[in-house]
Design a protein around this motif. Structure first.
Motif, PDB file in Angstrom:
ATOM      1  N   LYS A  79      43.467  25.678  49.194  1.00 19.71           N
ATOM      2  CA  LYS A  79      44.765  26.296  48.992  1.00 19.71           C
ATOM      3  C   LYS A  79      44.533  27.616  48.261  1.00 19.71           C
ATOM      4  CE  LYS A  79      47.193  21.877  48.711  1.00 19.71           C
ATOM      5  NZ  LYS A  79      48.048  21.019  47.890  1.00 19.71           N
ATOM      6  N   ASN A  80      45.598  28.411  48.145  1.00 21.07           N
ATOM      7  CA  ASN A  80      45.453  29.716  47.496  1.00 21.07           C
ATOM      8  C   ASN A  80      44.998  29.568  46.047  1.00 21.07           C
ATOM      9  OD1 ASN A  80      46.206  31.148  49.761  1.00 21.07           O
ATOM     10  ND2 ASN A  80      48.390  31.106  49.245  1.00 21.07           N
ATOM     11  N   ASP A  81      45.548  28.532  45.352  1.00 23.71           N
ATOM     12  CA  ASP A  81      45.151  28.371  43.948  1.00 23.71           C
ATOM     13  C   ASP A  81      43.685  27.956  43.850  1.00 23.71           C
ATOM     14  OD1 ASP A  81      46.496  25.030  43.322  1.00 23.71           O
ATOM     15  OD2 ASP A  81      45.584  25.917  45.107  1.00 23.71           O
ATOM     16  N   SER A  82      43.201  27.193  44.841  1.00 26.93           N
ATOM     17  CA  SER A  82      41.794  26.807  44.849  1.00 26.93           C
ATOM     18  C   SER A  82      40.910  28.028  45.057  1.00 26.93           C
ATOM     19  CB  SER A  82      41.533  25.780  45.954  1.00 26.93           C
ATOM     20  OG  SER A  82      42.246  24.594  45.700  1.00 26.93           O
ATOM     21  N   ARG A  83      41.354  28.923  45.908  1.00 24.42           N
ATOM     22  CA  ARG A  83      40.596  30.156  46.132  1.00 24.42           C
ATOM     23  C   ARG A  83      40.540  30.992  44.858  1.00 24.42           C
ATOM     24  NH1 ARG A  83      42.436  32.765  51.439  1.00 24.42           N
ATOM     25  NH2 ARG A  83      41.626  30.735  52.114  1.00 24.42           N
ATOM     26  N   SER A  84      41.661  31.018  44.148  1.00 26.15           N
ATOM     27  CA  SER A  84      41.697  31.749  42.881  1.00 26.15           C
ATOM     28  C   SER A  84      40.745  31.117  41.869  1.00 26.15           C
ATOM     29  CB  SER A  84      43.127  31.752  42.321  1.00 26.15           C
ATOM     30  OG  SER A  84      43.169  32.353  41.057  1.00 26.15           O
ATOM     31  N   GLU A  85      40.714  29.787  41.842  1.00 23.17           N
ATOM     32  CA  GLU A  85      39.797  29.089  40.945  1.00 23.17           C
ATOM     33  C   GLU A  85      38.344  29.392  41.290  1.00 23.17           C
ATOM     34  OE1 GLU A  85      40.748  24.993  41.206  1.00 23.17           O
ATOM     35  OE2 GLU A  85      42.706  25.191  40.229  1.00 23.17           O
ATOM     36  N   GLN A  86      38.062  29.510  42.591  1.00 24.32           N
ATOM     37  CA  GLN A  86      36.707  29.827  43.024  1.00 24.32           C
ATOM     38  C   GLN A  86      36.287  31.215  42.564  1.00 24.32           C
ATOM     39  OE1 GLN A  86      34.701  27.670  44.479  1.00 24.32           O
ATOM     40  NE2 GLN A  86      32.977  29.089  44.597  1.00 24.32           N
ATOM     41  N   MET A  87      37.209  32.157  42.620  1.00 26.59           N
ATOM     42  CA  MET A  87      36.934  33.519  42.152  1.00 26.59           C
ATOM     43  C   MET A  87      36.668  33.529  40.655  1.00 26.59           C
ATOM     44  SD  MET A  87      39.712  35.723  44.391  1.00 26.59           S
ATOM     45  CE  MET A  87      39.234  37.265  43.613  1.00 26.59           C
ATOM     46  N   GLU A  88      37.442  32.750  39.917  1.00 28.30           N
ATOM     47  CA  GLU A  88      37.239  32.653  38.470  1.00 28.30           C
ATOM     48  C   GLU A  88      35.875  32.033  38.167  1.00 28.30           C
ATOM     49  OE1 GLU A  88      40.511  30.412  37.020  1.00 28.30           O
ATOM     50  OE2 GLU A  88      41.986  32.014  37.329  1.00 28.30           O
ATOM     51  N   LEU A  89      35.523  31.021  38.958  1.00 28.93           N
ATOM     52  CA  LEU A  89      34.230  30.362  38.788  1.00 28.93           C
ATOM     53  C   LEU A  89      33.084  31.329  39.044  1.00 28.93           C
ATOM     54  CD1 LEU A  89      32.699  27.659  38.316  1.00 28.93           C
ATOM     55  CD2 LEU A  89      32.879  27.264  40.782  1.00 28.93           C
ATOM     56  N   ASN A  90      33.222  32.128  40.087  1.00 29.33           N
ATOM     57  CA  ASN A  90      32.185  33.110  40.418  1.00 29.33           C
ATOM     58  C   ASN A  90      32.051  34.166  39.320  1.00 29.33           C
ATOM     59  OD1 ASN A  90      31.822  31.738  42.801  1.00 29.33           O
ATOM     60  ND2 ASN A  90      33.016  33.170  44.038  1.00 29.33           N
ATOM     61  N   ALA A  91      33.188  34.554  38.730  1.00 28.84           N
ATOM     62  CA  ALA A  91      33.163  35.542  37.651  1.00 28.84           C
ATOM     63  C   ALA A  91      32.429  34.989  36.430  1.00 28.84           C
ATOM     64  CB  ALA A  91      34.593  35.947  37.271  1.00 28.84           C
ATOM     65  N   VAL A  92      32.654  33.711  36.153  1.00 32.20           N
ATOM     66  CA  VAL A  92      31.967  33.054  35.035  1.00 32.20           C
ATOM     67  C   VAL A  92      30.465  33.013  35.296  1.00 32.20           C
ATOM     68  CG1 VAL A  92      31.604  30.830  33.890  1.00 32.20           C
ATOM     69  CG2 VAL A  92      33.930  31.666  34.280  1.00 32.20           C
ATOM     70  N   ARG A  93      30.078  32.663  36.517  1.00 33.22           N
ATOM     71  CA  ARG A  93      28.651  32.581  36.861  1.00 33.22           C
ATOM     72  C   ARG A  93      27.979  33.942  36.697  1.00 33.22           C
ATOM     73  NH1 ARG A  93      28.553  29.539  42.628  1.00 33.22           N
ATOM     74  NH2 ARG A  93      26.374  29.036  42.160  1.00 33.22           N
ATOM     75  N   SER A  94      28.658  34.991  37.116  1.00 32.54           N
ATOM     76  CA  SER A  94      28.090  36.338  37.019  1.00 32.54           C
ATOM     77  C   SER A  94      27.928  36.775  35.564  1.00 32.54           C
ATOM     78  CB  SER A  94      28.985  37.327  37.772  1.00 32.54           C
ATOM     79  OG  SER A  94      28.503  38.639  37.634  1.00 32.54           O
ATOM     80  N   ALA A  95      28.978  36.573  34.759  1.00 34.09           N
ATOM     81  CA  ALA A  95      28.929  36.988  33.354  1.00 34.09           C
ATOM     82  C   ALA A  95      27.833  36.235  32.598  1.00 34.09           C
ATOM     83  CB  ALA A  95      30.289  36.752  32.698  1.00 34.09           C
TER      84      ALA A  95
END
Length: 262
Positions: A139-155
């Protein structure tokens, strides 16, 4: 609901405590960790360590905004401690007769603790990322969560790389007689292995920060030859378990000794 609200408030207060503590190290120096006054409170005191430990242990269940602040505070502290170590190493190199050549035990403990906390957060994050693989109907919120997860991994990956560089480049100033604590020195590589496990393709490699993982391992090998056997054994195990690791390990071999820092 009241319990949830109270719990969220307590987590916010703990993060605020970390953020306030970071202000001291942002522009600070090694002097912050060299007080001779026993009554003066340590920067990385028991209260800060307990707050950090609690937040990291609960990181998978705290609110997204609170988790983002935790990650920012932790990465900021790691970057700042790495800079302080670098500044100290440069100052002792340019002024060789100024006495102390190795950082204090207080600094070493604070740096090691924050690296371990960063490792723990990354471990939980990589486990969380594995749990999202194969989910097709997002869902859209899941996609948003995935983006947040990727940002955490990068930082987190960037912060771990900076810590690895500081530890390896200035090991003679960090450890007594330049002999590293292997339990701490291997933490960047241990999480790098997990990052490589997730680097199953071009897109996955970018998301998992596979390039940073290779850099972490190559820097560690270049600066700490005594850790080579442990790293090789871990890579061999990975090669047996994951077919996609073969070209990554081959690429790693081209990076080693390309720019030795020890």
């Amino acid at each position: 609901d009241d319990d949830e609200a109270s719990r969220a408030e307590s987590f916010d207060a703990l993060v605020l405590q970390l953020e306030n503590g970071n202000r001291s190290v942002l522009g600070g120096s090694i002097a912050l960790f060299e007080s001779e006054d026993d009554d003066e409170e340590l920067w990385n005191n028991e209260e800060r360590m307990q707050a950090m430990y609690t937040l990291v242990r609960k990181s998978s269940s705290i609110a997204a905004q609170t988790k983002a602040r935790l990650i920012d505070a932790l990465c900021e502290a790691v970057h700042s401690l790495g800079r302080i170590l670098t500044d100290f190493a440069i100052s002792t190199t340019t002024k060789p007769n100024n006495g102390q050549q190795v950082v204090s035990e207080e600094f070493r403990s604070a740096f090691s603790f924050h690296i371990y906390m960063l490792f723990s957060v990354m471990f939980f994050t990589e486990s969380e990322a594995k749990g999202t693989v194969g989910i097709k109907d997002r869902k859209n919120d899941s996609r948003s969560e995935q983006m947040e997860l990727n940002a955490v991994r990068s930082a987190c990956a960037k912060a771990m790389l900076s810590a690895c560089i500081a530890m390896c480049k200035h090991k003679s100033h960090l450890w007594q007689r330049g002999v590293a604590d292997e339990a701490v020195a291997m933490l960047p590589c241990r999480i790098a292995y997990q990052m490589l496990e997730a680097s199953t393709g071009v897109v996955a490699r970018k998301v998992a920060c596979g390039d940073i993982a290779l850099e972490i391992i190559s820097i560690t090998i270049d600066s700490s030859a005594h850790l080579l056997s442990q790293i090789v054994a871990a890579l061999v195990d990975l090669l047996h378990a994951y077919e996609h690791l073969a070209p990554l390990v081959a690429e790693l071999c081209t990076l080693i000794n390309k720019a030795p820092i020890n």
